[in-house]
Design a protein around this motif. Structure first.
Motif, short mmCIF file in Angstrom:
data_model
loop_
_atom_site.label_atom_id
_atom_site.label_comp_id
_atom_site.label_asym_id
_atom_site.label_seq_id
_atom_site.Cartn_x
_atom_site.Cartn_y
_atom_site.Cartn_z
N PRO A 1006 0.82 -1.21 0.00
CA PRO A 1006 0.00 0.00 0.00
C PRO A 1006 0.85 1.25 0.00
O PRO A 1006 1.96 1.27 0.50
CB PRO A 1006 -0.81 -0.13 1.31
N SER A 1007 0.29 2.29 -0.56
CA SER A 1007 1.02 3.55 -0.63
C SER A 1007 1.22 4.17 0.73
O SER A 1007 2.07 5.04 0.89
CB SER A 1007 0.26 4.53 -1.54
N VAL A 1008 0.45 3.77 1.70
CA VAL A 1008 0.60 4.38 3.02
C VAL A 1008 1.92 4.00 3.67
O VAL A 1008 2.44 4.70 4.52
CB VAL A 1008 -0.58 3.97 3.92
N ILE A 1009 2.47 2.87 3.29
CA ILE A 1009 3.74 2.47 3.88
C ILE A 1009 4.90 3.16 3.17
O ILE A 1009 5.55 4.03 3.71
CB ILE A 1009 3.90 0.94 3.81
N SER A 1010 5.18 2.81 1.97
CA SER A 1010 6.29 3.47 1.29
C SER A 1010 6.31 3.09 -0.16
O SER A 1010 5.84 2.03 -0.56
CB SER A 1010 7.62 3.10 1.92
N LYS A 1011 6.83 3.99 -0.92
CA LYS A 1011 7.27 3.72 -2.28
C LYS A 1011 8.63 4.33 -2.41
O LYS A 1011 8.78 5.54 -2.32
CB LYS A 1011 6.31 4.30 -3.31
N GLN A 1012 9.63 3.48 -2.56
CA GLN A 1012 11.02 3.97 -2.56
C GLN A 1012 11.48 4.20 -3.99
O GLN A 1012 11.24 3.40 -4.87
CB GLN A 1012 11.93 2.96 -1.88
N SER A 1013 12.14 5.31 -4.15
CA SER A 1013 12.76 5.59 -5.43
C SER A 1013 14.19 5.98 -5.21
O SER A 1013 14.52 6.59 -4.20
CB SER A 1013 12.01 6.72 -6.15
N SER A 1014 15.04 5.62 -6.12
CA SER A 1014 16.46 5.94 -6.01
C SER A 1014 16.95 6.41 -7.35
O SER A 1014 16.82 5.71 -8.36
CB SER A 1014 17.25 4.71 -5.56
N ILE A 1407 16.42 -5.30 1.58
CA ILE A 1407 17.26 -4.31 2.27
C ILE A 1407 17.79 -4.87 3.58
O ILE A 1407 18.93 -4.59 3.98
CB ILE A 1407 16.46 -3.00 2.50
N ILE A 1408 17.00 -5.69 4.25
CA ILE A 1408 17.48 -6.32 5.48
C ILE A 1408 18.56 -7.33 5.15
O ILE A 1408 19.56 -7.44 5.85
CB ILE A 1408 16.30 -6.96 6.25
N ARG A 1409 18.37 -8.09 4.09
CA ARG A 1409 19.39 -9.06 3.71
C ARG A 1409 20.69 -8.36 3.33
O ARG A 1409 21.78 -8.80 3.69
CB ARG A 1409 18.89 -9.92 2.55
N THR A 1410 20.57 -7.26 2.62
CA THR A 1410 21.78 -6.52 2.22
C THR A 1410 22.51 -5.98 3.44
O THR A 1410 23.74 -6.07 3.56
CB THR A 1410 21.40 -5.36 1.29
#
Length: 1776
Positions: A1006-1014, A1407-1410
């Motif tokens: 859901p958009s309420v959590i996050s949408k990450q862009s880099s 991201i946690i694995r990294t």
């Protein structure tokens, strides 16, 4: 000028004896000579450039060209006329850009060169220089630069030589090389100077008085290096030598990080060439010339120009007024950057104004608060004489309030420039009546004055005694008055001054050197030693002698000697001193001192600081001598904790040390000193030091106001003390807490908190902790809103006051009026400047300046309804509603400027580095609090504009400024602009159609959590290396996004150094941006509901908001639908199906495990519920997959090459254990062993296998599953071993019982974004708790209230039983995507009690694995550094296990098993002892009715308490010393008593005559005398001589409680108010446990409870007994032979046989009395004891019949005598 040298040489041949040869040499004098009547015209050009040596980078500099005329006047006098000077500036990219002429600045310089200069010149050496009186010092120094080229020292007999030569830079080592071309009458002279090797170097440092250089460090390792080279061309003829040309080139290399290729460079060049020789003389000067000294560079006398933009000084009053107004305006507008710049300008202006001008400005702005605060801050930072005098005058006139003065005084004393004028002003502060009236101000002023003296004396070789006299006078007056506070203040101020002239004053406070000081408190002795620390830097030898004597003085308190140890190591002693200390520690009676010194040596031994190399080597040798005795001392002993590192490559490092000094009267450290020291470029700086000292705080822990002195026991112990020779009660110790803080090695503040203040604080804290513990005891009450109203009710219990209600009402009324205002705190953080001259005559400055600004703007309004009534009661607050409107804007800004270049009041040129940090936020919200409904609602506006929350920026410029063109600043970035991307450097980007693994799930998030862009850009260009990257997370439902932006453009592509990475532009910022959504967001709302109505706030996704129905019906409806609303109904349904399916396959799994001999199932980790669901959906049972997997692994064990694999849908990986090839027996699982635990078939061989296995090869056995009759052994040690079980924590956590089925939620929180015409979007959180005696649980559910989203987060934690705690965290679509689970359990590991922590991560985001992989890469190296062993051993890929096994009360084994690595270590020391021992059976663990985790803390605390026990002839003291002593029958011994001034209790013991195993005790408490003894085989009890029943508990009715009750086979006595926690007696055994606060306050056979085991045999007089028998007999209570049964007394004895002492006849008397039968009785049993004797001449009158006190005499002889232990008595004549 020429000369001829001739000498005759006789011929060596005999026939030519009459002939001689004449040899003549013509030598030339090549010093330049200027002849009379001639004027020599030279062309002169010089320039300076600053920058980095790489091409293509910007540089800045200046160039001076002119014509010089030099003519001879008379004798050694010459005239110098400078004509046509031209000054040009350079700012651009070398060498393409040209110099730019500065006409106005040229005119200014030409004006000061209008007249001729005179100088003395003889034999190539320049003497005094004369200049016009009004000539600026800059022009005079430029003349010095010109004349410095003419300084030549010629040795007539050598062509290559070295010498110390004077020049503009001072007296430096110079090397000459002369090349003579006699054919052409020319010579070339070259000379070079090492500017780092100077005896009297011209240098000026500011703000660096507290930075200590290292004189012993290698000279080659320097961050600043400089050299200069001159080349002269001379032409000579018969009239002398003529200098036709001269050139010089000077280079300074500055490497901030000590990198060979990372250095900034200053290059200066000069060229002097002969143009013409004229006959026209130079006109004589029209004005009188003043002697300006020699060639040595002269620094300006006033405060130099700060490294900020130049300010044209016109009207200082008007400029200050305008600057101050602009500053306040910028501050109100929120322009912190501009305000910071204006503040520094105002500081610069205040340095040049007069006192009258400051007074005029003060009258103008004193009554305007915003202006007043900025004004005073700038006054303090200016540090000029007039500003310092102004501040003194305002304090004297009481124009500043007490808080303003307290804030301004430390800053003023820190920033003021130390000189004679400011020191005179500072001395008037000391005698100011307004200062003396405020103790806080007096402390600040005296400490500040001492710091000023230290800074002033650092600039001179000899410190005037009159500067120290005020401090010495304070010490003398305080001593005469007995004022302890003033003594401490005087010593602290003397310590700040740090002058060796104060040593004699300090010694008067040390008992080692002044017997009168023995009566002073120990804290004064410690302060006296600390005062020597700074003195040690100037006179280390003298301080080392003093500190060593104090350290060796055993009569001093341990904490004083430990402080002496700290001071001693500050002097950097050599190997002989350190070895002497180590040898003394081998016999040191105080283990506190020994432990502290040993740990300090260990801390120094591991250091790599260059300044401490020799000391570290010496300490390494010393600890080898001491480690067998002192290496394993417990926490009770003093320690030094050292953390730090040093990089030899970069010449930088830091250390953090904590000095923990324990007192014999405390269980924990009474003195704590912690400090941070930094090292950089072979210098050291004490950054900060904080100390906390305490004494007598144990009195505050126990019950007060008990009149012990009025009880009979107090009087009895007073009388008893007279029978014990030399016994004295301990002096009273008033509670006191003192603290101080040092910044940059100078103490700036100290505080002493006395008994009354401590008691009030402790009372409030105790009641507050009691209140909090009451809150925490009720698990659901963790919600703050539930107990927020009760906080008001606890005020009365905290304060203990009955009139507190008006105070609360007044506070509430003040709050209702609102809070509004603007608060600003400006400060100059630091100003460091290092200035050296250049050959040109302008200064090279390396400076660092920083300014900080903190600001807060607040507008808060509060309304309370209903209004408070006149008869206010706190309970009214429970019925109120509060409306809060708040607009709070805090800001912080820090600006640092670093400069390398020319910085004068006329022009600036060089490199400037600017670094900025800013933090800015806005908190604007409306809050509504309903205290009755326990509801909180907060509303705020969404993001409407971009807000920069925090940012860090840095830039480097090449700058050129001059005073005449102040508005035309030239500033160039070091890197050229313009970026041309290179395709070779562009990263490969996949096409838009491709996607990353797992990208198919993005649509479900859901958009309420996050949408990450880099977004990343990384390429080279002509402007340098450019890097940019943005990380953004969008919160569309809330209408905002948070972005981390990183930008960099540096020159690292030229040279990969830290300096080149800084050169350019760097930016990192966190920005909050608005997000455009389909529906506009009106506001963001957070609502929290606690208590019974929490369920009413849970939002159904299909509804538009919370349901507003009747509470009773609503609860029933929500209870039925809540799982559906939360979207977790399917989770529990799936879990139930999985549970039933696993039950059906359980028998198959057991068969597989048995057949394959798998390792025991100690609750291993397994798959998540989501994976189980997937298995069921595929139609494959997890059990079948598990069985197949086991068979594959079995085949592999038999040598098969097949690989083990399992379907990812099942989510299970397991393997069987391989049988160890080193084991002699095969281990298997028993069919009856339902838990799956493995054991070897023969118990007799377990110990052999255990001995051969390593610690990581055992298996953990949980306490709730273990069989006491069997041991768990891991017989599989292969690297591929792994466990398999379906009873892991994941399975347990995948089947959580939904607490909502039986419990309503206790907390609901909804974060929603409210749209205009759309449904709200956001998150909701629901909290459930369930507290039961045996099991507690908490569940948290977070879900989206957006209808289209199924994203949820589920957290569950529970205490499974008294030995296990488990928890899980799941999130994703219906909590199925990701999972982390953990479990903490207690049990057994290799026969030791242990604790195991398990962690499982079946599936986690990338991201946690990294991050985990990044951390995993450092783990092996970190383990190696910490000394842990490692083993590459493959295990389950998603499990980690940590086991800590308690092998002894002070050691544990640790095993950490990771997927591919096992880390382990044995016998790790624990800071606290744990109540366990090897082989502790599980049955001894705490019972199941109490949680083992809560019991652990209580067990540790209980184990810390001291116990003394007596059983038969074995006695164990409070300190744990065990010895054998047979008590003489019928004689009472003092077992333990209170030896403090309160004399609260006494416990005596005697052995009964009828049986050697039976004892009787007598206890004195208050007005009670308790006797416990054995009669006819039964325990008897007498209280005050009256027989009392033993089966009925007895309780006293006095102020202090006492309880006597039966326990086991004896009696127990508990009197905690007296200090006796428990006393147990059964006729044979006696055990006593005393309270914490009795540490160091007991005496008797049980000892002093002070951890000093080496001093355990301490007799009542304090004398240390030679053996246990002498010690025990010294505590016998003598009785009247006619009234008591004890017929023994202690008497002095002498050696009967003749003694020859010191070759003379002598008689020797015992130092302590020996046990003897009373008169009329004869000894029937004796025991030998060792006794010390004092010998006197045989003719001495000393005899046994006289009163003998030999406690202060020397012990001359040790001899063995007989002590009586039993007597036979005839009828004694006793009075009727």
């Amino acid at each position: 000028m020429t000369g001829v040298l001739c000498y005759w040489v006789k011929s060596p041949s005999p026939e030519r004896s009459a002939r001689r040869r004449c040899f003549c040499y013509i030598f030339l004098t090549v010093e330049p000579v200027f002849h009379t009547g001639k004027t020599y015209l030279y062309g002169y050009e010089s320039f300076i450039l600053h920058g980095l040596p790489s091409r293509g980078l910007a540089m800045a500099g200046v160039r001076l060209t002119c014509k010089l005329e030099i003519s001879y006047v008379s004798h050694s006098d010459h005239l110098l006329q400078i004509r046509s000077p031209k000054l040009e500036e350079y700012n651009g990219f070398w060498p393409t850009d040209p110099f730019t002429a500065s006409s106005r600045l040229t005119e200014t310089i030409a004006a000061c060169f209008s007249q001729a200069f005179k100088f003395e010149y003889t034999d190539g050496r320049v003497g005094s220089i004369f200049a016009p009186e009004d000539c600026p010092i800059l022009c005079t120094n430029l003349v010095r630069g010109i004349l410095n080229m003419m300084q030549i020292t010629i040795k007539k007999s050598q062509n290559v030589y070295e010498l110390q030569e004077a020049g503009i830079e001072g007296i430096c080592q110079t090397r000459y090389v002369i090349q003579d071309d006699s054919k052409n009458n020319r010579a070339v002279i070259s000379k070079s100077k090492d500017l780092m090797d100077c005896q009297e170097k011209a240098v000026k440092n500011m703000g660096m008085a507290y930075i200590r250089p290292c004189p012993t460090c290698p000279l080659k390792v320097r961050n600043v290096k400089g050299t200069v080279m001159f080349t002269y061309k001379m032409k000579y003829d018969g009239s002398g030598a003529l200098m036709t040309s001269a050139t010089s080139e000077q280079v300074y290399q500055i490497s901030p990080f000590n990198e060979p290729n990372g250095a900034a460079v200053m290059e200066a060049r000069q060229e002097l060439s002969l143009v013409d020789i004229k006959r026209t003389p130079i006109s004589a000067p029209k004005t009188q010339l003043q002697n300006q000294g020699s060639l040595r560079y002269h620094f300006s006398g006033e405060r130099l120009q700060m490294p900020i933009p130049l300010i044209r000084i016109k009207n200082t009053d008007l400029q200050l007024t305008e600057t101050l107004r602009q500053l306040v305006q910028n501050n109100e507008e929120g322009a912190t950057k501009e305000a910071s710049a204006k503040f520094l300008q105002m500081v610069q202006l205040f340095r040049i104004v007069t006192l009258d001008q400051i007074e005029s400005l003060w009258m103008q702005f004193a009554n305007d608060l915003p202006y007043r605060h900025w004004f005073l801050s700038a006054i303090c930072a200016a540090g000029a004489t007039d500003t310092f005098r102004f501040l003194k005058q305002k304090i004297h006139d009481e124009k500043l309030n007490i808080w303003e003065a307290a804030a301004m005084l430390p800053l003023a004393f820190h920033f003021v420039a130390p000189n004679k004028q400011t020191l005179e002003v500072a001395s008037t502060f000391l005698t100011c009546p307004q200062i003396q009236k405020a103790p806080m101000h007096q402390i600040i002023v005296y400490l500040g004055y001492g710091s000023m003296v230290n800074k002033y004396c650092a600039q001179t070789s000899l410190c005037p005694n009159e500067l120290l006299q005020p401090l010495h006078n304070l010490a003398t007056e305080a001593t005469s008055k007995g004022d302890v506070k003033d003594m401490a203040l005087a010593l602290k101020a003397i310590g700040n001054a740090g002058e060796p002239a104060s040593i004699k004053r300090i010694l008067k406070f040390l008992p080692t050197f002044s017997p009168a000081a023995a009566s002073l408190p120990n804290r004064i002795h410690a302060d006296a030693m600390l005062a020597l620390r700074k003195i040690a830097r100037k006179d280390p030898v003298k301080v080392r002698e003093i500190a060593l004597q104090v350290f060796m003085d055993n009569t001093l308190a341990p904490n004083v000697r430990m402080v002496a140890c700290v001071v001693l190591f500050e002097t950097k002693p050599g190997l002989p001193t350190v070895t002497a200390m180590a040898i003394s520690l081998l016999t040191e009676p105080s283990l506190q001192v020994a432990s502290f010194t040993y740990s300090h040596m260990k801390a120094l031994a591991v250091g790599r600081i260059p300044q401490l190399y020799n000391l570290s080597a010496a300490c390494n040798i010393a600890i080898k001598l001491l480690s067998p005795r002192l290496d394993r001392l417990s926490y009770r002993y003093s320690k030094v904790i050292h953390v730090g590192d040093y990089s030899s490559e970069y010449q930088a490092g830091a250390i953090w040390r904590v000095y923990l000094m324990n007192s014999p009267s405390t269980m924990f450290p009474s003195d704590i000193i912690t400090k941070v020291r930094g090292y950089y470029a072979n210098t050291a700086t004490d950054i900060i030091e904080v100390a906390l000292r305490s004494q007598g705080l144990t009195k505050l822990i126990r019950k007060q106001n008990i009149p012990f002195a009025e009880y009979d026991t107090h009087k009895t112990l007073k009388e008893l003390g007279k029978m014990l020779l030399g016994w004295k009660e301990l002096p009273p110790e008033d509670p006191l807490v003192s603290a101080y803080i040092k910044v940059l090695g100078q103490e700036i503040a100290s505080v002493d908190i006395d008994k009354d203040a401590i008691q009030q604080t402790m009372m409030v804290l105790t009641r507050l902790l009691s209140f909090l513990s009451t809150m925490l005891s009720n698990f659901p009450s963790l919600c703050l809103l539930t107990y927020l109203p009760n906080l008001f009710l606890c005020f009365q219990s905290l304060t203990g006051s009955s009139n507190w209600q008006p105070v609360v009402k007044k506070v509430v009324e003040e709050v209702q009026r609102g809070i509004s205002g603007r608060w600003t705190l400006p400060a100059v953080v630091g100003e460091l400047r290092h200035i050296v001259p250049t050959v040109v005559g302008v200064p090279l400055e390396l400076s660092l300046c920083g300014a900080a600004l903190a600001q807060a703007v607040a507008d808060v309004g509060i309304q309370i309804s209903p209004p408070l009534s006149d008869n206010f009661r706190p309970s009214q607050l429970l019925e109120t509603k509060m409306d809060i409107h708040a607009d709070i804007k805090p800001k912080a800004y820090f600006h640092m400027i670093a400069m390398m270049g020319i910085n004068t009041q006329y022009f600036q040129s060089g490199l400037e580095f600017h670094a900025e940090f800013s933090a800015n936020t806005t908190m604007k919200f409306d809050a509504k609090i309903n205290m009755k409904e326990k509801n909180l609602k907060i509303e705020t506006l969404p993001c409407h504009q971009e807000v920069e929350l925090a940012a860090v920026r840095s830039e480097v410029y090449a700058i050129s400024r001059n005073m005449e063109e102040i508005d035309y600043e030239k500033k160039s970035q070091l890197l050229p602009k313009g970026e041309v991307p290179s395709i070779s450097n562009e990263p490969f980007r996949p096409s838009e159609g491709s996607s990353r693994p797992g990208s198919w799930k993005q649509s479900n998030i859901p958009s309420v959590i996050s949408k990450q862009s880099s977004e990343e850009a990384h390429h080279h260009s002509v402007g340098g290396r450019f890097y940019a990257r943005n990380f953004c997370r969008k919160f569309e439902s809330l209408g905002c996004s948070a972005c981390l932006s990183l930008k960099s453009r540096n020159s690292a592509f030229l040279r990969n150094t830290y300096l080149h990475k800084l050169v350019g532009e760097l930016e990192a910022k966190i920005v909050l941006k608005p997000v455009h959504t389909d529906a506009d967001i009106d506001k963001i709302q957070l609502e929290i509901q606690a208590g019974s109505k929490a369920a009413s706030k849970v939002i159904d996704v299909a509804s538009s908001g919370p349901k507003e129905e009747d509470e009773t019906s609503l609860y029933e409806d929500i209870q039925a639908k809540l799982k559906k609303i939360l979207g977790i109904e399917n989770v529990f349904q799936v879990a139930n199906k999985t549970r039933r399916r696993k039950k059906r396959i359980h028998s198959k799994e057991n068969i597989a495990v048995m057949d394959l001999r798998a390792k025991p199932s100690a609750s291993p980790l397994s798959s998540s519920s989501s994976s189980s669901t997937a298995s069921s959906a595929d139609g494959k049972e997890p059990g079948n997959e598990y069985k197949k997997d086991e068979i594959r692994q079995s085949g592999k064990k038999r040598g098969s090459s097949s690989k083990s694999s399992s379907r990812s849908s099942s989510g299970r990986r397991s393997s069987s254990s391989s049988v160890s090839t080193t084991s002699s027996k095969t281990c298997s699982s028993s069919r009856q062993d339902r838990s799956g635990d493995r054991h070897c078939s023969e118990d007799t061989e377990y110990s052999n296998q255990q001995a051969n296995l390593r610690v990581y090869q055992f298996w953990f056995k949980p306490a709730d599953k273990q069989d006491p009759g069997r041991e768990v052994l891991n017989c599989s040690i292969s690297s591929s071993s792994s466990s398999a079980s379906d009873e892991g924590i994941s399975r347990a956590m995948s089947q959580p019982k939904f607490l909502g089925d039986s419990k309503p939620p206790i907390l609901a929180a909804v974060l929603r974004a409210i749209h205009r015409n759309e449904q709200p979007t956001g998150l909701q959180l629901v909290l459930y708790t369930d507290t039961q005696p045996m099991r507690s649980r908490i569940q948290i559910f977070v879900s989206s209230i957006t209808g289209s989203s199924r994203w949820k987060l589920c957290a569950d934690a529970s205490a499974v039983n008294s030995h296990k705690v488990s928890g899980s965290l799941k999130w994703g679509e219906n909590c199925q995507d990701y999972q982390i689970a953990t479990e903490i359990a207690t049990g057994q590991y290799a026969a030791y009690p242990a604790m195991q922590v398990k962690l499982e991560w079946p599936k986690v985001p990338s991201i946690i694995r990294t991050t985990a992989r990044w951390f995993y890469s450092f783990l092996p190296g970190a383990a190696y550094v910490l000394g842990y062993s490692q083993r590459q051993q493959r295990g389950p890929s998603h499990w980690a296990t940590l086991v800590m096994a308690l092998t002894s009360p002070r050691t544990c084994d640790v095993v950490l098993k990771l997927p591919e690595l096992t880390i382990y270590d044995r016998a790790i020391r624990l800071p606290l002892p744990f109540p366990s021992s090897p082989g502790t059976p599980i049955s001894t663990l705490p019972s199941s009715d109490r949680n083992v985790f809560s019991q652990a803390t209580l067990s540790v605390i209980e184990n810390l308490k001291a116990r003394c026990s007596v059983f038969q002839n074995t006695i164990t003291t409070f300190n744990g010393v065990e010895f054998n002593y047979s008590m003489p029958a019928n004689c009472y011994h003092v077992l333990v008593q209170d030896c403090s001034s309160e004399l609260k209790f006494l416990v005596m013991m005697k052995r009964l005559e009828e049986s050697a195993d039976l004892t009787a005790i007598n206890v004195r408490l208050a007005s009670h005398e308790v006797d416990m003894y054995v009669s006819n085989g039964l325990i008897q009890l007498k209280i005050n001589g009256v027989q009392a029943p033993t089966d009925v508990p007895y309780t006293s009715n006095s102020d202090a409680s006492m309880l006597i009750s039966s326990e086991k086979e004896g009696l127990s006595l508990k009197a905690p108010d007296y200090g006796i926690d428990k006393l147990y007696y059964d006729g044979h055994r006696l055990e006593i446990q005393v309270a914490f606060w009795m540490a160091g306050k007991t005496c008797g056979i049980c000892g002093k409870y002070d951890a000093e085991k080496e001093r355990e045999y301490q007799m009542p007089s304090g004398y240390l007994a030679k053996d246990a028998v002498s010690f025990g007999q010294s505590w016998i209570i003598s009785e009247d032979p006619c009234a008591g049964a004890c017929k023994l007394q202690r008497k002095f004895v002498k050696i009967e046989k003749p003694v020859a002492f010191e070759k003379k006849a002598a008689k020797c008397f015992s130092m302590e009395p020996v046990l003897r039968c009373v008169e009329g009785c004869s000894a029937t049993r004796t025991v030998p004891v060792s006794v010390g004797f004092h010998c006197v001449p045989a003719a001495s009158t000393l005899s046994l019949e006289g009163q003998m006190r030999l406690d202060h005499k020397s012990e001359d002889v040790v001899s063995t005598v007989s002590a009586h232990t039993a007597c036979s008595c005839q009828q004694q004549p006793c009075p009727a």
